[in-house]
Write a protein that holds these residues in place. Structure first.
Motif, PDB file in Angstrom:
ATOM      1  N   ALA A 259       0.854  -1.182   0.000  1.00 38.18           N
ATOM      2  CA  ALA A 259       0.000   0.000   0.000  1.00 38.18           C
ATOM      3  C   ALA A 259       0.894   1.238   0.000  1.00 38.18           C
ATOM      4  O   ALA A 259       1.884   1.288   0.725  1.00 38.18           O
ATOM      5  CB  ALA A 259      -0.898  -0.002   1.231  1.00 38.18           C
TER       6      ALA A 259
ATOM      7  N   LYS B  88      -6.526   8.721  -4.057  1.00 38.01           N
ATOM      8  CA  LYS B  88      -6.945   7.336  -4.279  1.00 38.01           C
ATOM      9  C   LYS B  88      -6.117   6.376  -3.433  1.00 38.01           C
ATOM     10  O   LYS B  88      -5.011   6.701  -3.007  1.00 38.01           O
ATOM     11  CB  LYS B  88      -6.815   6.977  -5.763  1.00 38.01           C
ATOM     12  N   HIS B  89      -6.679   5.198  -3.200  1.00 36.22           N
ATOM     13  CA  HIS B  89      -5.939   4.117  -2.537  1.00 36.22           C
ATOM     14  C   HIS B  89      -5.051   3.493  -3.610  1.00 36.22           C
ATOM     15  O   HIS B  89      -5.552   2.990  -4.623  1.00 36.22           O
ATOM     16  CB  HIS B  89      -6.909   3.082  -1.963  1.00 36.22           C
TER      17      HIS B  89
ATOM     18  N   VAL C 253      -2.028   0.801  -4.728  1.00 30.98           N
ATOM     19  CA  VAL C 253      -1.250  -0.396  -4.433  1.00 30.98           C
ATOM     20  C   VAL C 253      -0.101  -0.454  -5.439  1.00 30.98           C
ATOM     21  O   VAL C 253      -0.312  -0.319  -6.646  1.00 30.98           O
ATOM     22  CB  VAL C 253      -2.107  -1.677  -4.522  1.00 30.98           C
TER      23      VAL C 253
ATOM     24  N   ALA D 228      -4.839   1.706  -8.707  1.00 28.35           N
ATOM     25  CA  ALA D 228      -5.444   2.780  -7.924  1.00 28.35           C
ATOM     26  C   ALA D 228      -6.959   2.631  -7.957  1.00 28.35           C
ATOM     27  O   ALA D 228      -7.538   2.288  -8.982  1.00 28.35           O
ATOM     28  CB  ALA D 228      -5.041   4.131  -8.499  1.00 28.35           C
ATOM     29  N   ARG D 229      -7.568   2.866  -6.795  1.00 28.76           N
ATOM     30  CA  ARG D 229      -9.028   2.863  -6.722  1.00 28.76           C
ATOM     31  C   ARG D 229      -9.478   3.935  -5.742  1.00 28.76           C
ATOM     32  O   ARG D 229      -8.705   4.384  -4.909  1.00 28.76           O
ATOM     33  CB  ARG D 229      -9.567   1.495  -6.343  1.00 28.76           C
ATOM     34  N   GLU D 230     -10.719   4.312  -5.845  1.00 23.84           N
ATOM     35  CA  GLU D 230     -11.270   5.332  -4.964  1.00 23.84           C
ATOM     36  C   GLU D 230     -11.255   4.846  -3.523  1.00 23.84           C
ATOM     37  O   GLU D 230     -11.428   3.657  -3.264  1.00 23.84           O
ATOM     38  CB  GLU D 230     -12.707   5.675  -5.366  1.00 23.84           C
ATOM     39  N   GLN D 231     -11.032   5.766  -2.579  1.00 23.20           N
ATOM     40  CA  GLN D 231     -11.066   5.445  -1.153  1.00 23.20           C
ATOM     41  C   GLN D 231     -12.497   5.095  -0.754  1.00 23.20           C
ATOM     42  O   GLN D 231     -13.446   5.599  -1.320  1.00 23.20           O
ATOM     43  CB  GLN D 231     -10.587   6.640  -0.317  1.00 23.20           C
TER      44      GLN D 231
END
Length: 84
Positions: A18, A60-61, A63, A80-83
């Protein structure tokens, strides 16, 4: 190559981390699966580095996917994805 000859093959390991931060001096601040920090990888150059900076800057979150072999580590992908 004869069938009875051995061939050395590198042991390649893929690890996901992360992304916690991107430092001012261009290093990734990562979180390992056991919760410890990892701060020794530089932001990759080119599109991959731009993607990491942009996604992180957008909140964004992120990895970071890392390959390790023969004593070397390299970021090869970012997800990457939305929190939330």
């Amino acid at each position: 190559m004869p069938a009875n000859q051995g061939v050395d093959v590198p042991n390649v390991r893929k690890t996901d981390y992360a992304l916690l931060d991107i430092t001012d001096d261009g290093y990734l601040s990562l979180l390992t699966s056991d919760g410890s920090p990892k701060d020794d990888l530089k932001v990759p150059e080119g599109d991959l580095g731009s993607q990491a900076r942009s996604a992180f800057g957008d909140g964004k979150h992120v990895v970071v996917h890392v390959l390790a072999a023969m004593g070397q580590e390299a970021v090869f992908s970012i997800t990457a994805r939305e929190q939330g």
